[in-house]
Design an enzyme around this catalytic site. Structure first.
Site, PDB file in Angstrom:
ATOM      1  N   ASN A  41       0.830  -1.201   0.000  1.00  0.00           N
ATOM      2  CA  ASN A  41       0.000   0.000   0.000  1.00  0.00           C
ATOM      3  C   ASN A  41       0.860   1.245   0.000  1.00  0.00           C
ATOM      4  OD1 ASN A  41      -2.866  -1.135   0.548  1.00  0.00           O
ATOM      5  ND2 ASN A  41      -1.487  -2.226   1.907  1.00  0.00           N
ATOM      6  N   HIS A  50      -4.698  -5.210  -4.827  1.00  0.00           N
ATOM      7  CA  HIS A  50      -4.425  -6.561  -5.309  1.00  0.00           C
ATOM      8  C   HIS A  50      -3.516  -7.298  -4.336  1.00  0.00           C
ATOM      9  CE1 HIS A  50      -1.070  -4.150  -6.846  1.00  0.00           C
ATOM     10  NE2 HIS A  50      -0.363  -5.257  -6.978  1.00  0.00           N
ATOM     11  N   HIS A  52      -0.700 -10.539  -4.321  1.00  0.00           N
ATOM     12  CA  HIS A  52       0.104 -11.525  -5.040  1.00  0.00           C
ATOM     13  C   HIS A  52       0.040 -12.847  -4.288  1.00  0.00           C
ATOM     14  CE1 HIS A  52       2.484  -8.792  -7.709  1.00  0.00           C
ATOM     15  NE2 HIS A  52       2.055  -7.911  -6.814  1.00  0.00           N
TER      16      HIS A  52
END
Length: 136
Positions: A87, A99, A101
């Site tokens: 962020n 998103h 990962h």
């Protein structure tokens, strides 16, 4: 947002290797993968970062992430999985659409350097916990 790459993916304007999709999320393979099976889970509406996620989207994205992590483990036979979510610029965020990962990991792969370990004393830990409780 018209120019957001992830919004364009949600709208179907760019190709993806889709893994899963539901009402709130979209999962696909990362085109800049650390290992085969490196996936991304995004929220469909444009939400810049974790601070702006409402509870519905937060629950949906973490449910989708857990499902993808189990699939990555089963499909790749990896030794483990790392979830990475950043962020703001200082936090390492490069695409400003929320998103996560899902990285398959293997013993000795040396991905993602970690922070140096420190051992704050109990008083410092308790003081920070109190500050966080006050904000919550």
């Amino acid at each position: 947002m018209d120019d957001c790459i992830f919004c364009r993916l949600v709208r179907g304007e760019l190709p993806i290797s889709k893994i899963a999709e539901d009402e709130h999320t979209l999962s696909f393979l990362n085109i800049v993968a650390a290992h085969p099976g490196h996936g991304l889970v995004i929220v469909k509406p444009h939400v810049e970062n974790i601070y702006s996620l409402d509870d519905t989207l937060a629950a949906a994205v973490f449910q989708a992430t857990a499902r993808l992590a189990r699939a990555v483990k089963a499909a790749t036979g990896c030794d483990g999985v790392t979830l990475f979510q950043a962020n703001e610029v200082a936090g390492g965020q490069t695409v400003f659409h929320f998103h996560i990962h899902v990285l398959p990991r293997y013993k000795g792969d040396e991905l993602l350097p970690f922070w140096p370990a420190t051992a704050p004393n109990r008083e410092a830990l308790d003081a920070m916990a109190a500050r966080l409780r006050d904000v919550l």
